[in-house]
Design a protein around this motif. Structure first.
Motif, PDB file in Angstrom:
ATOM      1  N   ARG A   4       0.861  -1.181   0.000  1.00 52.41           N
ATOM      2  CA  ARG A   4       0.000   0.000   0.000  1.00 52.41           C
ATOM      3  C   ARG A   4       0.892   1.223   0.000  1.00 52.41           C
ATOM      4  O   ARG A   4       1.704   1.422   0.906  1.00 52.41           O
ATOM      5  CB  ARG A   4      -0.886  -0.010   1.251  1.00 52.41           C
ATOM      6  N   LEU A   5       0.788   2.045  -1.034  1.00 56.27           N
ATOM      7  CA  LEU A   5       1.566   3.271  -1.144  1.00 56.27           C
ATOM      8  C   LEU A   5       0.832   4.405  -0.452  1.00 56.27           C
ATOM      9  O   LEU A   5      -0.335   4.675  -0.746  1.00 56.27           O
ATOM     10  CB  LEU A   5       1.777   3.621  -2.619  1.00 56.27           C
ATOM     11  N   ARG A   6       1.539   5.055   0.475  1.00 54.43           N
ATOM     12  CA  ARG A   6       0.949   6.202   1.174  1.00 54.43           C
ATOM     13  C   ARG A   6       1.777   7.443   0.880  1.00 54.43           C
ATOM     14  O   ARG A   6       2.984   7.474   1.129  1.00 54.43           O
ATOM     15  CB  ARG A   6       0.889   5.956   2.681  1.00 54.43           C
ATOM     16  N   THR A   7       1.147   8.472   0.337  1.00 55.07           N
ATOM     17  CA  THR A   7       1.807   9.746   0.061  1.00 55.07           C
ATOM     18  C   THR A   7       1.028  10.855   0.754  1.00 55.07           C
ATOM     19  O   THR A   7      -0.105  10.631   1.210  1.00 55.07           O
ATOM     20  CB  THR A   7       1.850  10.033  -1.457  1.00 55.07           C
ATOM     21  N   PRO A   8       1.587  12.049   0.841  1.00 54.40           N
ATOM     22  CA  PRO A   8       0.838  13.158   1.452  1.00 54.40           C
ATOM     23  C   PRO A   8      -0.465  13.485   0.734  1.00 54.40           C
ATOM     24  O   PRO A   8      -1.342  14.138   1.316  1.00 54.40           O
ATOM     25  CB  PRO A   8       1.829  14.327   1.359  1.00 54.40           C
ATOM     26  N   SER A   9      -0.603  13.022  -0.511  1.00 49.84           N
ATOM     27  CA  SER A   9      -1.831  13.328  -1.263  1.00 49.84           C
ATOM     28  C   SER A   9      -2.802  12.166  -1.323  1.00 49.84           C
ATOM     29  O   SER A   9      -3.856  12.277  -1.956  1.00 49.84           O
ATOM     30  CB  SER A   9      -1.460  13.753  -2.698  1.00 49.84           C
ATOM     31  N   GLY A  10      -2.463  11.032  -0.696  1.00 57.56           N
ATOM     32  CA  GLY A  10      -3.394   9.910  -0.706  1.00 57.56           C
ATOM     33  C   GLY A  10      -2.699   8.566  -0.716  1.00 57.56           C
ATOM     34  O   GLY A  10      -1.467   8.476  -0.635  1.00 57.56           O
ATOM     35  N   CYS A  11      -3.507   7.511  -0.815  1.00 59.71           N
ATOM     36  CA  CYS A  11      -3.001   6.141  -0.778  1.00 59.71           C
ATOM     37  C   CYS A  11      -3.491   5.361  -1.993  1.00 59.71           C
ATOM     38  O   CYS A  11      -4.559   5.658  -2.550  1.00 59.71           O
ATOM     39  CB  CYS A  11      -3.468   5.424   0.490  1.00 59.71           C
ATOM     40  N   SER A  12      -2.722   4.341  -2.383  1.00 64.79           N
ATOM     41  CA  SER A  12      -3.136   3.481  -3.479  1.00 64.79           C
ATOM     42  C   SER A  12      -2.315   2.197  -3.424  1.00 64.79           C
ATOM     43  O   SER A  12      -1.225   2.175  -2.858  1.00 64.79           O
ATOM     44  CB  SER A  12      -2.938   4.186  -4.824  1.00 64.79           C
ATOM     45  N   ASP A  13      -2.847   1.124  -4.005  1.00 61.24           N
ATOM     46  CA  ASP A  13      -2.193  -0.174  -3.949  1.00 61.24           C
ATOM     47  C   ASP A  13      -1.277  -0.388  -5.155  1.00 61.24           C
ATOM     48  O   ASP A  13      -1.610   0.000  -6.282  1.00 61.24           O
ATOM     49  CB  ASP A  13      -3.240  -1.295  -3.906  1.00 61.24           C
ATOM     50  N   VAL A  14      -0.141  -1.036  -4.893  1.00 65.61           N
ATOM     51  CA  VAL A  14       0.854  -1.306  -5.929  1.00 65.61           C
ATOM     52  C   VAL A  14       1.151  -2.802  -5.958  1.00 65.61           C
ATOM     53  O   VAL A  14       1.384  -3.415  -4.919  1.00 65.61           O
ATOM     54  CB  VAL A  14       2.168  -0.538  -5.652  1.00 65.61           C
ATOM     55  N   THR A  15       1.149  -3.378  -7.147  1.00 62.10           N
ATOM     56  CA  THR A  15       1.626  -4.740  -7.374  1.00 62.10           C
ATOM     57  C   THR A  15       2.677  -4.658  -8.472  1.00 62.10           C
ATOM     58  O   THR A  15       2.350  -4.393  -9.635  1.00 62.10           O
ATOM     59  CB  THR A  15       0.499  -5.689  -7.805  1.00 62.10           C
ATOM     60  N   MET A  16       3.932  -4.872  -8.121  1.00 58.02           N
ATOM     61  CA  MET A  16       5.015  -4.637  -9.059  1.00 58.02           C
ATOM     62  C   MET A  16       5.262  -5.838  -9.968  1.00 58.02           C
ATOM     63  O   MET A  16       4.999  -6.985  -9.597  1.00 58.02           O
ATOM     64  CB  MET A  16       6.303  -4.276  -8.309  1.00 58.02           C
ATOM     65  N   ARG A  17       5.792  -5.558 -11.144  1.00 56.14           N
ATOM     66  CA  ARG A  17       6.208  -6.613 -12.067  1.00 56.14           C
ATOM     67  C   ARG A  17       7.654  -7.022 -11.829  1.00 56.14           C
ATOM     68  O   ARG A  17       8.088  -8.069 -12.307  1.00 56.14           O
ATOM     69  CB  ARG A  17       6.049  -6.136 -13.512  1.00 56.14           C
ATOM     70  N   LEU A  18       8.409  -6.190 -11.111  1.00 57.72           N
ATOM     71  CA  LEU A  18       9.803  -6.493 -10.816  1.00 57.72           C
ATOM     72  C   LEU A  18       9.876  -7.525  -9.692  1.00 57.72           C
ATOM     73  O   LEU A  18       8.902  -7.741  -8.970  1.00 57.72           O
ATOM     74  CB  LEU A  18      10.542  -5.216 -10.429  1.00 57.72           C
ATOM     75  N   TYR A  19      11.047  -8.119  -9.533  1.00 56.61           N
ATOM     76  CA  TYR A  19      11.210  -9.205  -8.577  1.00 56.61           C
ATOM     77  C   TYR A  19      12.107  -8.782  -7.416  1.00 56.61           C
ATOM     78  O   TYR A  19      13.162  -8.184  -7.624  1.00 56.61           O
ATOM     79  CB  TYR A  19      11.819 -10.431  -9.270  1.00 56.61           C
ATOM     80  N   GLY A  20      11.682  -9.093  -6.200  1.00 57.92           N
ATOM     81  CA  GLY A  20      12.497  -8.843  -5.030  1.00 57.92           C
ATOM     82  C   GLY A  20      11.977  -7.720  -4.163  1.00 57.92           C
ATOM     83  O   GLY A  20      11.554  -6.675  -4.663  1.00 57.92           O
ATOM     84  N   GLU A  21      12.006  -7.934  -2.841  1.00 58.65           N
ATOM     85  CA  GLU A  21      11.484  -6.932  -1.904  1.00 58.65           C
ATOM     86  C   GLU A  21      12.307  -5.653  -1.914  1.00 58.65           C
ATOM     87  O   GLU A  21      11.811  -4.584  -1.543  1.00 58.65           O
ATOM     88  CB  GLU A  21      11.442  -7.520  -0.492  1.00 58.65           C
ATOM     89  N   HIS A  22      13.579  -5.727  -2.359  1.00 62.90           N
ATOM     90  CA  HIS A  22      14.400  -4.526  -2.395  1.00 62.90           C
ATOM     91  C   HIS A  22      13.831  -3.473  -3.338  1.00 62.90           C
ATOM     92  O   HIS A  22      14.154  -2.284  -3.209  1.00 62.90           O
ATOM     93  CB  HIS A  22      15.834  -4.874  -2.805  1.00 62.90           C
ATOM     94  N   HIS A  23      12.982  -3.883  -4.269  1.00 61.24           N
ATOM     95  CA  HIS A  23      12.393  -2.918  -5.193  1.00 61.24           C
ATOM     96  C   HIS A  23      11.323  -2.050  -4.519  1.00 61.24           C
ATOM     97  O   HIS A  23      10.904  -1.048  -5.102  1.00 61.24           O
ATOM     98  CB  HIS A  23      11.804  -3.623  -6.409  1.00 61.24           C
ATOM     99  N   VAL A  24      10.894  -2.426  -3.318  1.00 56.87           N
ATOM    100  CA  VAL A  24       9.939  -1.575  -2.604  1.00 56.87           C
ATOM    101  C   VAL A  24      10.578  -0.224  -2.302  1.00 56.87           C
ATOM    102  O   VAL A  24       9.983   0.836  -2.534  1.00 56.87           O
ATOM    103  CB  VAL A  24       9.450  -2.247  -1.308  1.00 56.87           C
ATOM    104  N   SER A  25      11.798  -0.237  -1.801  1.00 61.23           N
ATOM    105  CA  SER A  25      12.486   1.021  -1.505  1.00 61.23           C
ATOM    106  C   SER A  25      12.702   1.822  -2.778  1.00 61.23           C
ATOM    107  O   SER A  25      12.512   3.048  -2.802  1.00 61.23           O
ATOM    108  CB  SER A  25      13.832   0.733  -0.827  1.00 61.23           C
ATOM    109  N   ASN A  26      13.087   1.141  -3.860  1.00 65.16           N
ATOM    110  CA  ASN A  26      13.266   1.832  -5.134  1.00 65.16           C
ATOM    111  C   ASN A  26      11.964   2.474  -5.596  1.00 65.16           C
ATOM    112  O   ASN A  26      11.950   3.613  -6.083  1.00 65.16           O
ATOM    113  CB  ASN A  26      13.757   0.852  -6.199  1.00 65.16           C
ATOM    114  N   ALA A  27      10.872   1.736  -5.450  1.00 65.78           N
ATOM    115  CA  ALA A  27       9.568   2.253  -5.873  1.00 65.78           C
ATOM    116  C   ALA A  27       9.138   3.448  -5.026  1.00 65.78           C
ATOM    117  O   ALA A  27       8.563   4.419  -5.545  1.00 65.78           O
ATOM    118  CB  ALA A  27       8.520   1.147  -5.785  1.00 65.78           C
ATOM    119  N   LEU A  28       9.419   3.396  -3.732  1.00 66.17           N
ATOM    120  CA  LEU A  28       9.070   4.525  -2.863  1.00 66.17           C
ATOM    121  C   LEU A  28       9.870   5.769  -3.240  1.00 66.17           C
ATOM    122  O   LEU A  28       9.344   6.890  -3.207  1.00 66.17           O
ATOM    123  CB  LEU A  28       9.317   4.156  -1.404  1.00 66.17           C
TER     124      LEU A  28
END
Length: 468
Positions: A264-288
């Motif tokens: 679940r992506l949370r930003t100062p302007s709202g929230c939304s769900d993300v399901t990535m096509r990339l592999y590996g939990e380390h991409h969460v930080s990259n995506a943020l």
């Protein structure tokens, strides 16, 4: 590049014109350093390399359509002659960037730069025309060439900045002054050259020091050395991460059965769900990090989430996942390696493997200096702790340290093996792989382990399946 006359270019770089009949003639194509990339309207930058001298190709590139050559000496064809071609290329980039109406985004970090840059570009180009660093061309030559590829239509220019010493990022930021500066992390990549993580932090922080007061520094709240850089900038600070103090953060992080992050992506302007096509939990930080940039540049949480969910890997040999016809999955992450990216890749391998057999085909991590033995030993031990099925350590001394770490951690015996080179690794894997196995291939670029991944994929295409 934006159209510029040869006279304007000569003035911008402090060069002298030679053999130019018409100084008002314009460069309307790209600036290139490879003679094979010349198209009509190009400017060819002639570099004298270890194996070839670009000046020797001057007549050839002009015949191919180059308007002129940026050179260190007269070459018998239209040329702008300067004392230092690299410095002149940087000066031209600075001149062009000043003319652009684009917002410059620069990023640096010890790991994940290229993957994050690719994510940022894929998100921002949904909003407006975006130019970004191809691959990892993030040095004193690659960065100016990227900046020079921007046109009048470009609204976002995303530039990856690498460093091998103090002052490098300060120099690059001077060529292309960013409005938004992103620092991902401070790890141990190139620690042998820097001398320690504190020195790496000093170098990476030069990016936020270069920002204007009306700019934005985007910092990783989960990395204390990066978080501390807030005191080094006059710009606004925006934090990303999984920390509760992060302005842009991830909640409810998990991995799918195939190892792809969901959160679940949370930003100062709202929230939304993300399901990535990339592999590996380390991409969460990259995506943020990418989400924080996009938020700062006016995109909504929903827009960002959709873009992140549809983003793909744009750069070769970075967690490239291919399934062979026999069900063997090859994960080619052989472009580069450092302790942080090795750990992330091993965790991704295990997540992707599930109940299947997993193979870690690993080689040397370069430029670790006095930390090399400890870091290779630690990666070998981690492979055991994560229950990787098989470790194949490829190469010389450093590979032996990987294998020894695994053996000492778990007395693996046949579960870890040290082989001399890539061909030996291929021979071993061809004889022992079974349908359904997952194979990670990773090492520093100098090792060339992408040849292992390629050979395994070719074997799969030929229908080669182990008898067992």
């Amino acid at each position: 590049m934006i159209a510029l006359s040869l006279a304007e270019i000569a003035a911008a770089v402090g060069g002298q014109t030679y053999d130019i009949p018409d100084p008002s003639a314009q460069i309307t194509g790209p600036v290139v350093r490879d003679s094979r990339e010349v198209v009509p309207g190009s400017l060819f930058a002639a570099f004298a390399g270890e194996h070839a001298d670009g000046h020797d190709y001057a007549a050839q590139v002009v015949r191919a359509g180059a308007v002129a050559v940026l050179a260190a000496r007269p070459v018998g064809v239209p040329a702008i002659v300067v004392d230092d071609v690299q410095r002149a290329l940087g000066a031209l980039a600075r001149h062009v960037v000043a003319r652009l109406g684009a917002t410059l985004v620069a990023l640096t970090g010890s790991a994940g730069k290229t993957s994050t840059k690719d994510l940022i570009a894929q998100v921002l180009r949904r909003k407006a025309p975006t130019v970004f660093t191809p691959g990892s061309l993030n040095n004193e030559i690659g960065l100016p060439l990227t900046a020079l590829s921007a046109t009048e239509e470009t609204r976002f220019l995303v530039l990856e900045m690498g460093a091998r010493g103090i002052g490098h990022i300060r120099y690059l930021a001077g060529l292309t002054p960013p409005k938004v500066g992103l620092v991902l992390n401070v790890g141990t990549a190139h620690i042998g050259e820097f001398g320690g993580r504190e020195q790496i932090a000093q170098a990476k922080g030069e990016l936020v020091e270069s920002l204007p007061a009306d700019g934005t520094a985007i910092l990783n709240a989960d990395d204390p050395l990066v978080r501390a850089m807030a005191s080094r900038t006059q710009a606004k600070v925006l934090l990303f991460g999984e920390s509760g103090e992060a302005d842009v953060r991830a909640e409810n992080v998990r991995l799918t059965d195939s190892g792809q992050p969901v959160f679940r992506l949370r930003t100062p302007s709202g929230c939304s769900d993300v399901t990535m096509r990339l592999y590996g939990e380390h991409h969460v930080s990259n995506a943020l990090a990418a989400a924080a940039v996009a938020h700062e540049l006016g995109m909504s949480a929903d827009e960002i989430a959709v873009a992140l969910s549809e983003a793909e890997s744009l750069s070769r040999w970075r967690m490239e996942v291919t399934e062979r016809p026999d069900g063997v999955t090859i994960v080619n992450d052989a472009y580069n390696a450092n302790p942080e990216s090795m750990r992330a890749a091993l965790r991704a391998l295990v997540a992707m493997g599930g109940e299947r057999r997993t193979w870690a085909v690993l080689g040397k991590m370069a430029e670790l200096g006095d930390e090399a033995l400890a870091e290779h030993d630690a990666v070998g031990r981690l492979a055991v702790r994560l229950n990787v099925s098989k470790l194949v350590a490829v190469g010389g001394r450093e590979a032996a340290w990987l294998q020894l770490g695994a053996y000492n951690e778990g007395s693996w015996g046949e579960e870890s093996v040290h082989v001399s080179d890539a061909q030996a690794a291929v021979d071993l894997l061809r004889s022992q792989l079974r349908p359904g196995d997952v194979v990670l291939v990773k090492a520093s670029r100098s090792v060339g382990l992408e040849s292992v991944a390629q050979a395994l994929l070719e074997a799969g295409a030929e229908g080669e399946v182990a008898a067992r």
